[in-house]
Design an enzyme around this catalytic site. Structure first.
Site, short mmCIF file in Angstrom:
data_model
loop_
_atom_site.label_atom_id
_atom_site.label_comp_id
_atom_site.label_asym_id
_atom_site.label_seq_id
_atom_site.Cartn_x
_atom_site.Cartn_y
_atom_site.Cartn_z
CD1 TRP A 1 46.07 29.81 40.14
CD2 TRP A 1 45.99 30.49 42.28
NE1 TRP A 1 46.80 28.92 40.89
CE2 TRP A 1 46.76 29.30 42.21
CE3 TRP A 1 45.78 31.08 43.52
CZ2 TRP A 1 47.34 28.70 43.34
CZ3 TRP A 1 46.36 30.50 44.65
CH2 TRP A 1 47.12 29.32 44.54
NE ARG B 1 37.98 45.31 49.25
CZ ARG B 1 37.46 45.70 50.41
NH1 ARG B 1 37.54 46.96 50.77
NH2 ARG B 1 36.87 44.83 51.22
CD GLN C 1 42.92 29.69 37.26
OE1 GLN C 1 42.71 29.26 38.40
NE2 GLN C 1 41.94 29.95 36.42
CG LEU D 1 44.27 41.64 43.92
CD1 LEU D 1 42.88 42.24 44.05
CD2 LEU D 1 45.26 42.69 43.42
CE1 TYR E 1 38.40 26.66 43.46
CE2 TYR E 1 37.34 28.26 42.02
CZ TYR E 1 38.48 27.66 42.49
OH TYR E 1 39.70 28.07 42.02
CB SER F 1 36.59 42.17 45.72
OG SER F 1 36.18 42.92 46.86
CG ASN G 1 47.69 25.23 40.29
OD1 ASN G 1 48.05 26.38 40.48
ND2 ASN G 1 46.48 24.81 40.63
CE LYS H 1 29.98 50.31 40.14
NZ LYS H 1 29.16 50.28 41.34
CG ASP I 1 38.69 30.67 37.73
OD1 ASP I 1 39.12 30.04 36.75
OD2 ASP I 1 38.94 30.34 38.91
N1 LIG Z 1 43.71 27.25 40.01
C1 LIG Z 1 43.87 27.26 41.32
O1 LIG Z 1 44.45 26.33 41.92
C2 LIG Z 1 43.33 28.42 42.10
C3 LIG Z 1 43.67 28.56 43.46
C4 LIG Z 1 43.16 29.66 44.18
C5 LIG Z 1 42.33 30.57 43.53
N2 LIG Z 1 41.98 30.38 42.21
C6 LIG Z 1 41.05 31.34 41.53
O2 LIG Z 1 41.61 32.66 41.57
C7 LIG Z 1 40.65 33.56 42.12
C8 LIG Z 1 41.33 34.73 42.77
O3 LIG Z 1 42.17 34.34 43.83
P1 LIG Z 1 41.77 34.56 45.36
O4 LIG Z 1 40.30 34.53 45.46
O5 LIG Z 1 42.55 33.56 46.14
O6 LIG Z 1 42.35 35.93 45.80
P2 LIG Z 1 42.67 37.39 45.24
O7 LIG Z 1 41.93 37.74 44.01
O8 LIG Z 1 44.14 37.48 45.23
O9 LIG Z 1 42.04 38.31 46.40
C9 LIG Z 1 42.45 38.19 47.72
C10 LIG Z 1 41.75 39.18 48.59
O10 LIG Z 1 42.04 40.51 48.17
C11 LIG Z 1 40.97 41.37 48.54
N3 LIG Z 1 40.79 42.38 47.48
C12 LIG Z 1 40.17 42.24 46.28
N4 LIG Z 1 40.20 43.39 45.59
C13 LIG Z 1 40.87 44.29 46.37
C14 LIG Z 1 41.21 45.64 46.20
N5 LIG Z 1 40.91 46.31 45.09
N6 LIG Z 1 41.89 46.26 47.21
C15 LIG Z 1 42.21 45.60 48.34
N7 LIG Z 1 41.91 44.31 48.55
C16 LIG Z 1 41.24 43.64 47.57
C17 LIG Z 1 39.73 40.52 48.66
O11 LIG Z 1 39.08 40.79 49.88
P3 LIG Z 1 37.63 41.53 49.89
O12 LIG Z 1 36.65 40.49 49.49
O13 LIG Z 1 37.46 42.00 51.29
O14 LIG Z 1 37.70 42.67 48.90
C18 LIG Z 1 40.25 39.07 48.57
O15 LIG Z 1 39.80 38.28 49.62
C19 LIG Z 1 39.84 32.64 43.06
O16 LIG Z 1 38.64 33.22 43.49
C20 LIG Z 1 39.69 31.43 42.20
O17 LIG Z 1 38.65 31.62 41.25
C21 LIG Z 1 42.48 29.34 41.50
#
Ligand SMILES: NC(=O)c1ccc[n+]([C@@H]2O[C@H](COP(=O)([O-])OP(=O)(O)OC[C@H]3O[C@@H](n4cnc5c(N)ncnc54)[C@H](OP(=O)(O)O)[C@@H]3O)[C@@H](O)[C@H]2O)c1
Length: 272
Positions: free
Chosen positions: A200, A249, A174, A203, A57, A244, A153, A251, A52
């Protein structure tokens, strides 16, 4: 991997990887693009085929590069990108020509041929303008350059308007979804209207108290709090895109297809 069929007939892998800090200095959202594909390579190596990204970005080309350098067929991948639509990005969608220019740049960055799913990143006012921009996206579906189109959103009113005023209905919405901000109402609305919901930030923002409860649930299956959250989304038919920077993580986040939460556990999670 499990898949959900989108309204144009294509399958989306129910779990993908977010990318919003990939290929950037210091793994920071606003960091300079450095073209580093390390995290994308380890994700592909682990088995991720769904990524995604978004114009805002600034890393579509990094994703495109990793896909190309993987040596795998482009058809193995499911790539999502998004047209920037917030007021500060007005220049990307202020005319049909501007939208086409943005879309062509996305297509080029992601391999030149086609994009699996293209989203309007946010809703804006007036809603009539959204329907106009949407027509341009529909044209790219007609040309076979977008396999599906959707939104991000959007609330019930905004999605409802587009459902009523579009030829090709939005395939997916999304939205943010995690404990404390589940967005249950819009997710239910999506399901009722044949729009696939996608979570989105799945975590993000999890309190210590909720982590403890989720860890206790996970102990029943030898899974972590994060795996329980991803499983919850999948089990209720929500596409989920965790991210991640850590290969272990990455995996672990894929390893959520060999257990099933009980109805009781789901009731605890959905109230968080
Ligand atoms: N449409 C929108 O407006 C919008 C907005 C925001 C995001 N997004 C999309 O959604 C994706 C995901 O959201 P996000 O990147 O904000 O955050 P997320 O997936 O909720 O992850 C947040 C944090 O959790 C940690 N994490 C990941 N796997 C883990 C695990 N198994 N155990 C413990 N901690 C873990 C990661 O740190 P580590 O790297 O240290 O593992 C990461 O920085 C984005 O990358 C983007 O592509 C879309």
């Amino acid at each position: 991997m499990e898949y959900i069929k989108l309204n144009t007939g294509i399958d989306i892998p129910i779990l993908g990887s977010g990318t919003n800090t990939y290929g950037k200095e210091g793994n920071k959202y606003k960091g300079e693009i450095n073209g580093d594909t390390t995290e994308l390579e380890s994700a592909i190596e682990s088995g991720y085929r769904h990524f995604d990204t978004a114009v805002s970005y600034r890393n579509e080309a990094v994703v495109g590069k990793a896909v190309k350098e993987s040596g795998l067929d482009r058809k193995e991948f499911f790539l999502t990108s998004k047209l920037p639509t917030k007021p500060e990005y007005k220049e990307y969608r202020e005319s049909e020509e501007a939208v086409r220019r943005t879309v062509e740049a996305s297509l080029e960055a992601l391999g030149g041929e086609y994009i699996d799913l293209y989203l309007l990143h946010n809703a804006w006012e007036p809603l009539e303008d959204i329907a106009e921009v949407w027509k341009v996206l529909e044209d790219y579906v007609d040309q076979g350059k977008f396999k599906a189109i959707g939104v991000s959103n959007f609330n019930e009113e905004q999605l409802g308007y587009l459902l009523e005023h579009s030829r090709i209905k939005p395939a997916l919405n999304q939205v943010v979804s995690h404990p404390g901000k589940w967005n249950h109402a819009i997710i239910e609305y999506c399901k009722e209207h044949g729009v696939v919901p996608e979570a989105w930030g799945p975590l993000s923002g999890v309190s210590e108290e909720n982590k403890t409860t989720l860890t206790q649930i996970g102990d029943n299956y030898d899974k972590t709090w994060a795996q329980v959250l991803l499983r919850y989304q999948i089990q209720r038919g929500v596409v989920v895109i965790p991210k991640s920077h850590n290969p272990k993580r990455q995996k672990a986040n894929l390893n959520v297809f060999d257990f099933e939460l009980t109805e009781e556990e789901i009731q605890v999670i959905e109230k968080m």
